[in-house]
Write a protein that holds these residues in place. Structure first.
Motif, PDB file in Angstrom:
ATOM      1  N   ALA B   8      36.584  33.600  36.190  1.00  0.00           N
ATOM      2  CA  ALA B   8      37.207  34.523  37.141  1.00  0.00           C
ATOM      3  C   ALA B   8      36.557  35.887  37.025  1.00  0.00           C
ATOM      4  O   ALA B   8      36.022  36.259  35.971  1.00  0.00           O
ATOM      5  CB  ALA B   8      38.706  34.627  36.871  1.00  0.00           C
ATOM      6  N   LEU B   9      36.619  36.613  38.133  1.00  0.00           N
ATOM      7  CA  LEU B   9      36.080  37.970  38.179  1.00  0.00           C
ATOM      8  C   LEU B   9      37.172  38.899  38.698  1.00  0.00           C
ATOM      9  O   LEU B   9      37.885  38.562  39.657  1.00  0.00           O
ATOM     10  CB  LEU B   9      34.850  37.999  39.093  1.00  0.00           C
ATOM     11  CG  LEU B   9      34.136  39.337  39.260  1.00  0.00           C
ATOM     12  CD1 LEU B   9      32.621  39.097  39.422  1.00  0.00           C
ATOM     13  CD2 LEU B   9      34.663  40.105  40.463  1.00  0.00           C
ATOM     14  N   ALA B  10      37.312  40.052  38.049  1.00  0.00           N
ATOM     15  CA  ALA B  10      38.289  41.047  38.519  1.00  0.00           C
ATOM     16  C   ALA B  10      37.678  42.437  38.381  1.00  0.00           C
ATOM     17  O   ALA B  10      36.817  42.669  37.520  1.00  0.00           O
ATOM     18  CB  ALA B  10      39.589  40.946  37.719  1.00  0.00           C
ATOM     19  N   SER B  43      33.136  45.293  37.387  1.00  0.00           N
ATOM     20  CA  SER B  43      33.903  44.058  37.235  1.00  0.00           C
ATOM     21  C   SER B  43      33.851  43.524  35.817  1.00  0.00           C
ATOM     22  O   SER B  43      32.955  43.849  35.033  1.00  0.00           O
ATOM     23  CB  SER B  43      33.388  42.981  38.198  1.00  0.00           C
ATOM     24  OG  SER B  43      32.034  42.730  37.937  1.00  0.00           O
ATOM     25  N   THR B  44      34.855  42.723  35.523  1.00  0.00           N
ATOM     26  CA  THR B  44      34.850  41.893  34.319  1.00  0.00           C
ATOM     27  C   THR B  44      34.749  40.447  34.787  1.00  0.00           C
ATOM     28  O   THR B  44      35.489  40.020  35.680  1.00  0.00           O
ATOM     29  CB  THR B  44      36.148  42.070  33.514  1.00  0.00           C
ATOM     30  OG1 THR B  44      36.282  43.421  33.117  1.00  0.00           O
ATOM     31  CG2 THR B  44      36.146  41.171  32.277  1.00  0.00           C
ATOM     32  N   ARG B  45      33.822  39.711  34.215  1.00  0.00           N
ATOM     33  CA  ARG B  45      33.664  38.287  34.530  1.00  0.00           C
ATOM     34  C   ARG B  45      34.028  37.519  33.269  1.00  0.00           C
ATOM     35  O   ARG B  45      33.467  37.782  32.197  1.00  0.00           O
ATOM     36  CB  ARG B  45      32.217  38.013  34.928  1.00  0.00           C
ATOM     37  CG  ARG B  45      31.896  36.544  35.216  1.00  0.00           C
ATOM     38  CD  ARG B  45      30.405  36.377  35.436  1.00  0.00           C
ATOM     39  NE  ARG B  45      29.995  36.949  36.714  1.00  0.00           N
ATOM     40  CZ  ARG B  45      29.764  36.227  37.812  1.00  0.00           C
ATOM     41  NH1 ARG B  45      29.888  34.917  37.790  1.00  0.00           N
ATOM     42  NH2 ARG B  45      29.398  36.807  38.932  1.00  0.00           N
ATOM     43  N   THR B  46      34.962  36.613  33.404  1.00  0.00           N
ATOM     44  CA  THR B  46      35.477  35.906  32.231  1.00  0.00           C
ATOM     45  C   THR B  46      35.407  34.402  32.443  1.00  0.00           C
ATOM     46  O   THR B  46      35.994  33.877  33.398  1.00  0.00           O
ATOM     47  CB  THR B  46      36.936  36.337  31.947  1.00  0.00           C
ATOM     48  OG1 THR B  46      36.923  37.724  31.640  1.00  0.00           O
ATOM     49  CG2 THR B  46      37.526  35.564  30.776  1.00  0.00           C
ATOM     50  N   SER B  95      33.600  36.957  27.925  1.00  0.00           N
ATOM     51  CA  SER B  95      33.921  37.993  28.905  1.00  0.00           C
ATOM     52  C   SER B  95      32.810  39.028  28.922  1.00  0.00           C
ATOM     53  O   SER B  95      32.285  39.408  27.866  1.00  0.00           O
ATOM     54  CB  SER B  95      35.258  38.626  28.492  1.00  0.00           C
ATOM     55  OG  SER B  95      35.851  39.302  29.563  1.00  0.00           O
ATOM     56  N   SER B 110      40.821  45.082  34.279  1.00  0.00           N
ATOM     57  CA  SER B 110      40.014  43.990  34.826  1.00  0.00           C
ATOM     58  C   SER B 110      39.948  42.832  33.841  1.00  0.00           C
ATOM     59  O   SER B 110      39.928  41.661  34.235  1.00  0.00           O
ATOM     60  CB  SER B 110      38.619  44.496  35.181  1.00  0.00           C
ATOM     61  OG  SER B 110      38.042  45.186  34.087  1.00  0.00           O
ATOM     62  N   ALA B 114      41.211  39.163  34.934  1.00  0.00           N
ATOM     63  CA  ALA B 114      40.278  38.028  34.954  1.00  0.00           C
ATOM     64  C   ALA B 114      40.724  36.934  33.983  1.00  0.00           C
ATOM     65  O   ALA B 114      40.681  35.734  34.303  1.00  0.00           O
ATOM     66  CB  ALA B 114      38.869  38.504  34.604  1.00  0.00           C
ATOM     67  N   ALA B 321      41.145  39.887  42.496  1.00  0.00           N
ATOM     68  CA  ALA B 321      40.616  39.011  41.440  1.00  0.00           C
ATOM     69  C   ALA B 321      40.362  37.638  42.049  1.00  0.00           C
ATOM     70  O   ALA B 321      41.145  37.167  42.879  1.00  0.00           O
ATOM     71  CB  ALA B 321      41.626  38.918  40.295  1.00  0.00           C
TER      72      ALA B 321
END
Lengths: 324, 324
Positions: B8-10, B43-46, B95, B110, B114, B321
């Motif tokens: 997920a990305l937020a 963004s944070t991509r997890t 992350s 974020s 995420a 998100a």
């Protein structure tokens, strides 16, 4: 009435618990009580002469003839004092400050304290210190604190009659120093009188006022017990509360400069490493660095080394307003 | 249970009306509602993988294996989500933030948005945006605002059930820019979670909270009407209210640096000369300089010329998100 003259001297004061906002702007009845210390090395000396030949008041400040708002405010205050005697004779006022005006060192406090004492004396009015303090308050709120000596409390009071300042500790009770770090000797952007009228536009002012008696009690106890740790905590809190109100007023008032903040942080770091030192900031950018006198030499040296500090004025607890 | 994975990305969000202080620290129920805008370019991509063979959760942040408080907080949040399904399988979480952590850009928002979306999805749980927002809130309060897209309101609510965030305007509704002036990329002195617990120690917090609905209404109207003048006034007031609380807490929290103040003043002077620009400062020293996108190039240039500005990150309204 013949010519009559008197000369008075009063010290400015630094507030540990600050005054900001009036319940009554005309009577200068404050929203909260306050605590201050007079500053011995700084003073306003005012020679006042009532002269029946004068067509109007003349006011010279630091050798410069005043007009407009500055003269108007002095005349208004003298009108109150003349009213006590039922006279209308005009005065020549010569006033000298030995410190820079309008840079966060409250010159209006010593100015209206000296003016009040000189005028009352020249008119031959007998007046208690309490009534002198009440009267000085009408000219400038914090001037009431420059009438008594040493460590002073201004009672909020409910009316003109019970809002005045008294000394609760002599200057010699505790040998503190106020090392004033001057970062800007320019004029204030917004004067205190206008600032006081904006206080109620902050959503935080009521809460600050409601908490004031608690802070006053803590501050008085700290001074009575010579407890520097307690004093440091409460005066820094109170200073931040003042600037919180200013910066959340409508329009907001900003008195801190980047250098102000830098000094505030330096003071806190010095305290953490054992030096008894604390900051308080009035309606201006300069920082009053309060310390025990033993440390004042070290504090002055440290402040002087900071590139944005233009000057450091070291002062000690001062006495009451007096005739000279 | 077999291995299951989701990514997920937020986006982080910048609060125009800030969150500070909880009614319930454990449920992260805020004392006041808040308004924010997601930041598209950040963004944070997890990527999260539930793996029955893992003896415990493993959390890699920006390629570095985490332990202690950082891991503990992620595990605690996953425990809530695992509880929804009655499973106890551990996860490997990888992350990545594309922006510096812990410098006033709310990375925890974020990150927990995420994480929540990835974990819920990997467990195959169907969940409304509202419930995702509620759940993200449990990990980090402001994370609930990074679940919906664009301009977002977090309803204070009364319980866990009704405290969540919704979008009230799409990212394209108003082409604002957030030019983030980075003055310090170091770690925060005091993290937000601890800061929230100190809010109630300020004598001003209750007044700030009581006034919050008024500011939220003004801010939402300003955004709906694309009224920059009204937005500028309310976000600068709200930012100052936040720092007023921080600096009057016990102990006080200072996030402004001298450079922060310098940028705040520069922004105000630019606005006075006609540029639609305003500041807001989170729990860190960096200044979020909000402007209309037309002006962002000029604002970036002006900020970049200031010697204490280390970098300027220009961002625009971001979406919700999402799974990637």
């Amino acid at each position: 009435m013949t010519i009559s003259s008197a000369t008075a001297l009063a010290h400015p004061n630094i507030a540990f618990i600050k005054y900001w906002g009036n319940r009554d702007d005309s009577l200068r009845l404050p929203q909260n009580g306050s605590i201050s210390m007079n500053l011995a090395e700084l003073s306003t000396r005012t020679m006042l002469t009532f002269d029946p030949s004068l067509p109007r008041d003349i006011f010279d400040l630091n050798g410069t003839r005043q007009s407009g708002e500055s003269l108007h405010r002095v005349t208004n205050h003298l009108n109150i004092i003349r009213g006590l005697r039922g006279v209308s004779v005009h005065a020549h006022i010569m006033s000298e400050n030995n410190f820079p005006a309008d840079a966060g060192i409250a010159s209006s406090a010593s100015a209206f304290a000296a003016l009040t004492l000189a005028a009352v004396s020249a008119l031959g009015i007998e007046m208690s210190e309490k009534d002198l303090s009440r009267l000085a308050r009408r000219g400038s709120g914090s001037a009431c604190r420059s009438i008594p000596g040493g460590y002073v409390e201004w009672y909020r009071g409910n009316t003109d009659v019970d809002s005045f300042a008294v000394s609760f500790a002599e200057p010699g009770h505790w040998d503190l120093a106020d090392c004033i770090a001057i970062v800007d000797i320019g004029q204030k952007k917004v004067g205190s009188s206008l600032g006081h009228t904006l206080a109620k536009s902050s959503p935080l002012q009521e809460a600050r006022v409601l908490d004031a008696d608690r802070r006053i009690d803590i501050c008085k106890q700290a001074i009575r017990n010579r407890d520097f740790t307690a004093l440091a905590e409460v005066i820094e809190l109170d200073s931040n509360l003042l600037h919180a109100i200013m910066m959340t007023s409508h329009p907001p008032l900003y008195y801190w400069m980047p250098a102000t903040l830098e000094i505030m942080y330096a003071v806190q770091s010095w305290r953490k490493t054992g030096t008894p030192v604390a900051f308080t900031v009035d309606a201006g950018p300069n920082v009053h660095v309060i310390c025990e006198s033993d440390s004042s030499k070290q504090v002055r040296q440290r402040l002087s080394k900071m590139p944005m500090v233009k000057d450091v004025i070291v002062t000690h607890p001062g006495g009451k307003a007096r005739l000279v």
